[in-house]
Scaffold this motif. Structure first.
Motif, short mmCIF file in Angstrom:
data_model
loop_
_atom_site.label_atom_id
_atom_site.label_comp_id
_atom_site.label_asym_id
_atom_site.label_seq_id
_atom_site.Cartn_x
_atom_site.Cartn_y
_atom_site.Cartn_z
N ALA A 10 0.81 -1.21 0.00
CA ALA A 10 0.00 0.00 0.00
C ALA A 10 0.85 1.28 0.00
O ALA A 10 0.31 2.37 -0.08
N ALA A 11 2.18 1.12 0.11
CA ALA A 11 3.11 2.26 0.06
C ALA A 11 4.21 1.91 -0.94
O ALA A 11 4.42 0.73 -1.24
N SER A 55 3.51 12.59 0.35
CA SER A 55 4.51 12.03 1.28
C SER A 55 3.87 11.74 2.63
O SER A 55 4.09 10.67 3.22
N LEU A 56 3.08 12.68 3.14
CA LEU A 56 2.42 12.48 4.44
C LEU A 56 1.40 11.35 4.39
O LEU A 56 1.25 10.60 5.36
N VAL A 61 0.02 5.67 5.86
CA VAL A 61 -0.22 4.27 5.47
C VAL A 61 0.77 3.34 6.19
O VAL A 61 0.39 2.29 6.71
N LEU A 62 2.03 3.74 6.24
CA LEU A 62 3.04 2.92 6.92
C LEU A 62 2.81 2.88 8.42
O LEU A 62 2.97 1.83 9.05
N SER A 69 -0.26 5.53 14.66
CA SER A 69 -0.90 6.70 14.04
C SER A 69 -0.01 7.91 14.30
O SER A 69 1.01 7.83 14.98
N TRP A 70 -0.44 9.05 13.79
CA TRP A 70 0.32 10.28 14.03
C TRP A 70 0.45 10.58 15.51
O TRP A 70 1.43 11.20 15.93
#
Length: 127
Positions: A10-11, A55-56, A61-62, A69-70
């Motif tokens: 997915a990335a 990029s974010l 996703v990663l 999460s963030w």
């Protein structure tokens, strides 16, 4: 200590001798994310805002693949191909990354041809 490699289709796939991410104990380091066009591959066409958003999104996703999460991000490191892009980058970053913001380092760097930004993060993740 337990180690885990983060690897998801997915990335963007790693293009060298590195992994998308690696976790050792509670520490999760994600490799730098250039803005890769999800349809065409290669660096996303567009300005700093579009590349920052892409990029974010790849970082998110990663993080999700790692069960994070963030909110778990301790620091993000940002590399800009031009210091002139800082204000537009920062405005886009602040719209996507939720409060409270992680610590951040932002520096100018020579990036891959066409790349305007690269972002990596270090997160602390509970088991």
């Amino acid at each position: 200590m337990e180690q885990r490699i983060i690897d998801t289709a997915a990335a963007p796939a790693a293009v060298g001798a590195y992994n998308q991410g690696k976790q050792i104990g509670p520490f999760l380091q994600l490799s730098g994310q250039l803005a890769i066009d999800p349809v065409k591959g290669g660096i996303l066409a567009g300005g700093i805002e579009a590349q920052t958003e892409q990029s974010l999104n790849q970082v998110a996703v990663l993080l999700a693949e790692a069960g994070a999460s963030w909110a778990d991000v301790l620091i993000s490191r940002v590399y800009l191909s031009s210091d002139d892009d800082f204000e537009d980058f920062d405005r886009t970053y602040s719209k996507i990354v939720p409060h409270p913001y992680p610590a951040r380092v932002t520096v100018g760097a020579q990036l891959a041809p066409g790349a305007l930004v690269e972002i990596d993060v270090l997160a602390v993740v509970a088991k």
